[in-house]
Design an enzyme around this catalytic site. Structure first.
Site, PDB file in Angstrom:
ATOM      1  CD  GLN A 101      -2.608  -1.302   2.579  1.00 26.95           C
ATOM      2  OE1 GLN A 101      -2.045  -1.843   3.526  1.00 26.95           O
ATOM      3  NE2 GLN A 101      -3.830  -0.815   2.674  1.00 26.95           N
ATOM      4  CG  HIS A 119      -2.797   2.629  -1.803  1.00 23.81           C
ATOM      5  ND1 HIS A 119      -2.806   2.715  -0.425  1.00 23.81           N
ATOM      6  CD2 HIS A 119      -3.848   1.844  -2.131  1.00 23.81           C
ATOM      7  CE1 HIS A 119      -3.817   1.998   0.054  1.00 23.81           C
ATOM      8  NE2 HIS A 119      -4.461   1.469  -0.970  1.00 23.81           N
ATOM      9  CB  CYS A 155       1.092  16.645 -20.011  1.00 28.34           C
ATOM     10  SG  CYS A 155       1.470  15.218 -21.057  1.00 28.34           S
TER      11      CYS A 155
END
Length: 268
Positions: A101, A119, A155
């Site tokens: 996690q 995660h 981006c």
């Protein structure tokens, strides 16, 4: 009728041989020694800084990006500066697959070859446009901008905002990682959860899944949770420091023998 109380002594369980298929499920408690801390509980990040938890909801994007870069960039920086813990190294030396996690990449840095990150990855930047597959490694720093962590704010491929590649509240966990995690749980001889509350779904379903398929299930935590769910999910609950227990197991399984054991050295 409630299941019987699980054992809670330090020596409640020890792997018997390398032939056992051991799978690890790890949470924030394993990486807490880096200074990252844990997220839940009275001393957790969400309790001490509730405004940070507010920023972790997906519907707050893109306004929450500065807070996200501060929180996850800082965590990734701590991991980069301090490196893997003795527990990470011991797991890697055992050659066991890992379901984690955590988002810090410390299992990979310790040498684990199979790591499924449920995660996400705080050490990677991704484009916020779901149709764009641009991503890039980060150089984690401190600050509220992508540029503070070695990434562009926009981006380069499509111009959309860039974010840390972590799973926020209200977002789905990576489908492939969950699929592989479930497959590991179903085929494990032993599933060992380390430093996780064991109550956060869907990861919390993995120990019961492994147990239902015949695995021995073990929880290691300095202050393990209690309650019916934990008793139903784990055959053994070991209330101890994983950075002592895991290197001890590693010596037993891979024949480290006597003498100086680097995994037991103080972590600094």
């Amino acid at each position: 009728m409630s299941p019987p109380e699980a054992p809670r002594s330090r020596g409640a369980y020890r792997p018997r041989s390398v032939e056992q298929r051991i799978v690890f499920l790890t949470g924030a408690g394993l990486s807490a020694r880096t200074g990252a801390g844990v997220f839940r509980g009275p001393e957790g990040l969400w309790a001490l800084a509730p405004e940070m938890e507010e920023a972790m909801h997906a519907d707050r994007l893109p306004a929450s990006l500065p807070r996200l870069w501060q929180v996850w960039g800082h965590l990734a920086r701590l991991a980069a500066d301090h490196g893997p813990t003795p527990g990470h190294y011991a797991i890697a030396r055992m050659g066991a697959p890992v379901i984690t996690q955590n988002v810090d990449g410390l299992h990979q840095r310790a040498g684990s070859g199979t790591v499924h990150e449920l995660h996400g990855r705080a050490y990677t930047a991704v484009c916020m446009d779901p149709g764009c597959d641009w991503e890039a490694p980060l150089a984690p720093g401190e600050g509220p901008r992508a540029e503070d962590h070695g990434a562009p704010s926009q981006c380069p491929a499509c111009g959309s905002p860039v974010r840390p590649d972590v799973v926020l509240f209200d977002e789905m966990l990576p489908e492939a990682a969950m699929r592989e995690a479930a497959a590991l749980a179903r085929t494990a001889d032993v599933l060992v959860a380390v430093g996780t509350s064991g109550i956060v779904f869907p990861a919390a379903q993995l120990a019961p899944l492994a147990r239902a398929h015949g695995a021995t299930t073990v929880l290691i935590d300095i202050d393990p949770p209690t309650g019916d769910f934990v008793r139903a999910a784990y055959d053994h609950v070991i209330a101890a420091d994983a950075h002592e227990i895991l290197p001890d197991w590693e010596r037993t399984l891979v024949g480290g023998g006597g003498g100086r054991n680097p995994f037991l050295e103080p972590f600094g």
